[in-house]
Design a protein around this motif. Structure first.
Motif, PDB file in Angstrom:
ATOM      1  N   VAL A 200      -5.869  24.477   2.638  1.00 16.67           N
ATOM      2  CA  VAL A 200      -5.088  23.372   2.068  1.00 16.67           C
ATOM      3  C   VAL A 200      -4.508  22.427   3.119  1.00 16.67           C
ATOM      4  CG1 VAL A 200      -4.551  24.609  -0.044  1.00 16.67           C
ATOM      5  CG2 VAL A 200      -3.074  24.912   1.947  1.00 16.67           C
ATOM      6  N   GLY A 201      -4.879  22.618   4.381  1.00 11.48           N
ATOM      7  CA  GLY A 201      -4.468  21.683   5.410  1.00 11.48           C
ATOM      8  C   GLY A 201      -2.961  21.516   5.481  1.00 11.48           C
ATOM      9  N   PRO A 202      -2.474  20.286   5.657  1.00 11.55           N
ATOM     10  CA  PRO A 202      -1.040  20.070   5.822  1.00 11.55           C
ATOM     11  C   PRO A 202      -0.216  20.428   4.598  1.00 11.55           C
ATOM     12  CG  PRO A 202      -2.198  17.983   5.574  1.00 11.55           C
ATOM     13  CD  PRO A 202      -3.243  19.038   5.759  1.00 11.55           C
ATOM     14  N   TRP A 203      -0.862  20.591   3.442  1.00  5.92           N
ATOM     15  CA  TRP A 203      -0.139  20.982   2.235  1.00  5.92           C
ATOM     16  C   TRP A 203       0.238  22.465   2.246  1.00  5.92           C
ATOM     17  CZ3 TRP A 203      -3.659  17.067   2.312  1.00  5.92           C
ATOM     18  CH2 TRP A 203      -3.229  15.840   1.806  1.00  5.92           C
ATOM     19  N   ALA A 204      -0.204  23.190   3.271  1.00  2.00           N
ATOM     20  CA  ALA A 204       0.222  24.585   3.405  1.00  2.00           C
ATOM     21  C   ALA A 204       1.743  24.681   3.475  1.00  2.00           C
ATOM     22  CB  ALA A 204      -0.403  25.211   4.649  1.00  2.00           C
ATOM     23  N   LYS A 205       2.356  23.698   4.065  1.00  2.00           N
ATOM     24  CA  LYS A 205       3.809  23.733   4.246  1.00  2.00           C
ATOM     25  C   LYS A 205       4.550  23.673   2.917  1.00  2.00           C
ATOM     26  CE  LYS A 205       7.365  21.755   7.231  1.00  2.00           C
ATOM     27  NZ  LYS A 205       7.655  20.768   8.307  1.00  2.00           N
ATOM     28  N   THR A 206       3.939  23.066   1.901  1.00  2.00           N
ATOM     29  CA  THR A 206       4.583  22.978   0.588  1.00  2.00           C
ATOM     30  C   THR A 206       4.057  24.013  -0.394  1.00  2.00           C
ATOM     31  OG1 THR A 206       3.000  21.250  -0.041  1.00  2.00           O
ATOM     32  CG2 THR A 206       5.117  20.533   0.828  1.00  2.00           C
ATOM     33  N   LEU A 220       1.148  15.762  11.328  1.00  3.83           N
ATOM     34  CA  LEU A 220       1.323  14.543  12.099  1.00  3.83           C
ATOM     35  C   LEU A 220       0.394  13.453  11.574  1.00  3.83           C
ATOM     36  CD1 LEU A 220       1.186  16.040  15.725  1.00  3.83           C
ATOM     37  CD2 LEU A 220       3.228  15.667  14.319  1.00  3.83           C
ATOM     38  N   ARG A 221       0.859  12.239  11.591  1.00  4.16           N
ATOM     39  CA  ARG A 221       0.010  11.109  11.234  1.00  4.16           C
ATOM     40  C   ARG A 221      -0.627  10.551  12.504  1.00  4.16           C
ATOM     41  NH1 ARG A 221       1.603   5.398   8.192  1.00  4.16           N
ATOM     42  NH2 ARG A 221       0.446   4.068   9.638  1.00  4.16           N
ATOM     43  N   ASP A 275       5.767  12.832  12.906  1.00  2.00           N
ATOM     44  CA  ASP A 275       5.822  13.853  11.863  1.00  2.00           C
ATOM     45  C   ASP A 275       5.840  13.173  10.488  1.00  2.00           C
ATOM     46  OD1 ASP A 275       6.653  16.728  13.169  1.00  2.00           O
ATOM     47  OD2 ASP A 275       7.389  15.040  14.343  1.00  2.00           O
ATOM     48  N   ILE A 276       5.158  13.805   9.527  1.00  2.00           N
ATOM     49  CA  ILE A 276       5.075  13.203   8.195  1.00  2.00           C
ATOM     50  C   ILE A 276       5.156  14.261   7.099  1.00  2.00           C
ATOM     51  CG2 ILE A 276       3.664  11.220   8.881  1.00  2.00           C
ATOM     52  CD1 ILE A 276       1.276  12.852   7.597  1.00  2.00           C
ATOM     53  N   ASP A 277       5.416  13.787   5.903  1.00  2.00           N
ATOM     54  CA  ASP A 277       5.159  14.511   4.667  1.00  2.00           C
ATOM     55  C   ASP A 277       3.773  14.062   4.211  1.00  2.00           C
ATOM     56  OD1 ASP A 277       4.847  15.267   2.012  1.00  2.00           O
ATOM     57  OD2 ASP A 277       6.817  14.582   1.371  1.00  2.00           O
ATOM     58  N   PRO A 278       2.799  14.979   4.050  1.00  2.00           N
ATOM     59  CA  PRO A 278       1.442  14.547   3.708  1.00  2.00           C
ATOM     60  C   PRO A 278       1.345  13.776   2.402  1.00  2.00           C
ATOM     61  CG  PRO A 278       1.679  16.926   3.438  1.00  2.00           C
ATOM     62  CD  PRO A 278       2.890  16.446   4.167  1.00  2.00           C
ATOM     63  N   ASP A 279       2.331  13.926   1.523  1.00  2.86           N
ATOM     64  CA  ASP A 279       2.336  13.160   0.283  1.00  2.86           C
ATOM     65  C   ASP A 279       2.983  11.789   0.445  1.00  2.86           C
ATOM     66  OD1 ASP A 279       1.043  15.022  -1.449  1.00  2.86           O
ATOM     67  OD2 ASP A 279       2.872  16.231  -1.445  1.00  2.86           O
ATOM     68  N   ASN A 280       3.499  11.523   1.657  1.00  4.90           N
ATOM     69  CA  ASN A 280       4.150  10.227   1.904  1.00  4.90           C
ATOM     70  C   ASN A 280       3.866   9.776   3.329  1.00  4.90           C
ATOM     71  OD1 ASN A 280       5.751   7.983   1.240  1.00  4.90           O
ATOM     72  ND2 ASN A 280       7.602   8.949   2.035  1.00  4.90           N
ATOM     73  N   ARG A 281       2.620   9.927   3.723  1.00  4.37           N
ATOM     74  CA  ARG A 281       2.265   9.708   5.128  1.00  4.37           C
ATOM     75  C   ARG A 281       2.425   8.259   5.564  1.00  4.37           C
ATOM     76  NH1 ARG A 281      -4.391   9.657   5.315  1.00  4.37           N
ATOM     77  NH2 ARG A 281      -4.587   7.641   4.299  1.00  4.37           N
ATOM     78  N   ASP A 282       2.273   7.314   4.645  1.00  2.00           N
ATOM     79  CA  ASP A 282       2.296   5.904   5.021  1.00  2.00           C
ATOM     80  C   ASP A 282       3.697   5.405   5.356  1.00  2.00           C
ATOM     81  OD1 ASP A 282      -0.469   5.698   4.662  1.00  2.00           O
ATOM     82  OD2 ASP A 282      -0.235   5.354   2.516  1.00  2.00           O
ATOM     83  N   ALA A 283       4.708   6.226   5.114  1.00  4.19           N
ATOM     84  CA  ALA A 283       6.081   5.822   5.428  1.00  4.19           C
ATOM     85  C   ALA A 283       6.421   6.015   6.903  1.00  4.19           C
ATOM     86  CB  ALA A 283       7.061   6.622   4.565  1.00  4.19           C
ATOM     87  N   ALA A 284       5.554   6.691   7.638  1.00  2.95           N
ATOM     88  CA  ALA A 284       5.857   6.994   9.035  1.00  2.95           C
ATOM     89  C   ALA A 284       5.799   5.742   9.905  1.00  2.95           C
ATOM     90  CB  ALA A 284       4.865   8.042   9.554  1.00  2.95           C
ATOM     91  N   CYS A 314      -5.285   9.389   9.833  1.00  2.77           N
ATOM     92  CA  CYS A 314      -5.741  10.768   9.634  1.00  2.77           C
ATOM     93  C   CYS A 314      -4.521  11.677   9.798  1.00  2.77           C
ATOM     94  CB  CYS A 314      -6.815  11.118  10.651  1.00  2.77           C
ATOM     95  SG  CYS A 314      -7.590  12.740  10.416  1.00  2.77           S
ATOM     96  N   ILE A 315      -4.591  12.882   9.254  1.00  4.97           N
ATOM     97  CA  ILE A 315      -3.488  13.840   9.401  1.00  4.97           C
ATOM     98  C   ILE A 315      -3.936  14.989  10.286  1.00  4.97           C
ATOM     99  CG2 ILE A 315      -1.915  15.423   8.226  1.00  4.97           C
ATOM    100  CD1 ILE A 315      -2.118  13.695   5.750  1.00  4.97           C
TER     101      ILE A 315
END
Length: 369
Positions: A200-206, A220-221, A275-284, A314-315
């Protein structure tokens, strides 16, 4: 398909797609789930290119592993009738005493991997389009080149389905009920399986905290930059190799690929980002990345326009400094039955549990099965 699957794989990036492919190829009744409609650019596996190589500095076990990885990529090319690998060579550059360059030379000599080592005068003749200090050393790994990432991903997915696998995209996993038979509940249906693989890639954290696992993960973005050639064709694949400088900017690597994806544009990127939230990566905020890379390109690539013409995202996912301590405790107290396997960028089982390298993906299932 109906009934109980042998294995469900969650996440159809390169990790999940290659794992599902090998499972189906071995005759397992396999379901591959992907939360986004395919193809998509929201994770870590999209885009047209990745670097592949045997030059890995002191991590010489990677150089050995790549022998098998190259064979598996060739096998996928034959099966899918798709060109995935473009051999350009891979150039490592570094100042005197650079640990990565020196250990790369040592490891490649030890394992008889073809290479060339250049001083500044030779490099200027061979690569007049780049500019580094006169005391730099250059190592050309003959095996290196470009993996056509998007084509590789689709090839795995297509071959997976040819071997009888079932692919559901646009269907997010929302819950897991562990047990001797695992239940996977998605946004559309529920499924049962004997084995579950989470890629699940970066979504593992959630996703993993609901299973009692709190992984010290940092998504990371990465800002993927393409720089326009001042003289079209100078950085073509038959003239310029993929390259890595480690470190290149501060303590971070810089990598690049010749003009291949977009006509007249060279891909050069910082191997780090915010650092990013993968569901909100464009805010970085990645302005600092762009500022550093503009300066780098202006200094070392004088024949490129020092302002990126194309930007993509890319993440990457990395671990914080507590990772190894966390992993040791985690493996000692595995909280599930053995039929639930978390493969999260698992590239090799000897030295590390996590690895961001696209090129190792064919090896993951084979060495974790």
């Amino acid at each position: 398909m109906s009934g109980i699957y042998d294995t469900i794989v969650v996440g159809a990036g390169i990790e999940g797609s290659s794992t599902a492919y090998y499972l189906a190829k071995q005759g397992q009744k396999t379901l591959l789930l992907e939360q986004f409609p395919l193809p998509h650019n929201r994770g870590s596996s999209h885009g047209q290119s990745r670097i592949t190589r045997k030059a890995y500095g002191s991590k010489e076990h990677y150089a050995v592993m790549m022998n098998e990885a190259f064979q598996l990529w060739e096998q996928l090319e034959r099966e899918s009738k798709t060109e995935i690998f473009i051999n350009t060579g891979m150039l490592s550059v570094g100042e005197p005493g650079n640990e990565f360059v020196e250990s790369t030379i040592k490891a490649m000599r030890k394992h008889n991997i073809p290479m060339d080592v250049y001083g500044s005068d030779e490099a200027k003749v061979k690569y007049p389009m780049i500019s580094y200090p006169n005391d730099f050393t250059y190592v050309l790994d003959h095996s290196g080149g470009i993996l056509r990432a998007d084509k590789a991903l689709k090839a795995f997915q297509d071959q997976f389905q040819k071997f009888g696998g079932e692919l559901h995209d646009g269907e997010a996993m929302v819950n897991i009920i562990p047990g001797h038979v695992i239940t996977v509940i998605t946004s559309k249906l529920s499924y049962k399986c004997n084995n579950l693989v989470l890629t699940v890639g970066p979504w593992a954290k959630t996703i993993l905290p609901s299973l009692g696992v709190h992984i010290p993960l940092r998504p990371l973005r990465i800002t993927v930059c393409y720089w326009k050639e001042k003289f079209p064709g100078q950085y073509a694949v038959n003239k310029f190799p993929v390259f890595v400088q480690h470190p290149g900017v501060d303590n971070y690597s810089v990598y690049g690929l010749p003009s291949e994806e977009y006509p007249g544009h060279v891909k050069i990127c910082l191997h780090f980002g915010p650092d990013i939230d993968p569901d909100n990566r464009d805010a970085a905020d990645d302005k600092w990345v762009l500022d550093k890379m503009k300066s780098y390109v202006s200094k070392h690539f004088p024949n490129l326009v020092p302002e990126p013409s194309i930007l993509e995202t890319c993440i990457y996912s990395v671990m914080d400094s507590s990772y190894h301590q966390w992993l040791e405790k985690f493996l000692e107290s595995w909280p599930w039955e053995k039929n639930l396997l978390m493969i999260y960028h698992l590239a090799e089982l000897i030295d590390s549990f996590l690895d961001p390298r696209y090129k190792f993906r064919p090896l993951v299932y084979l060495h974790s099965n």
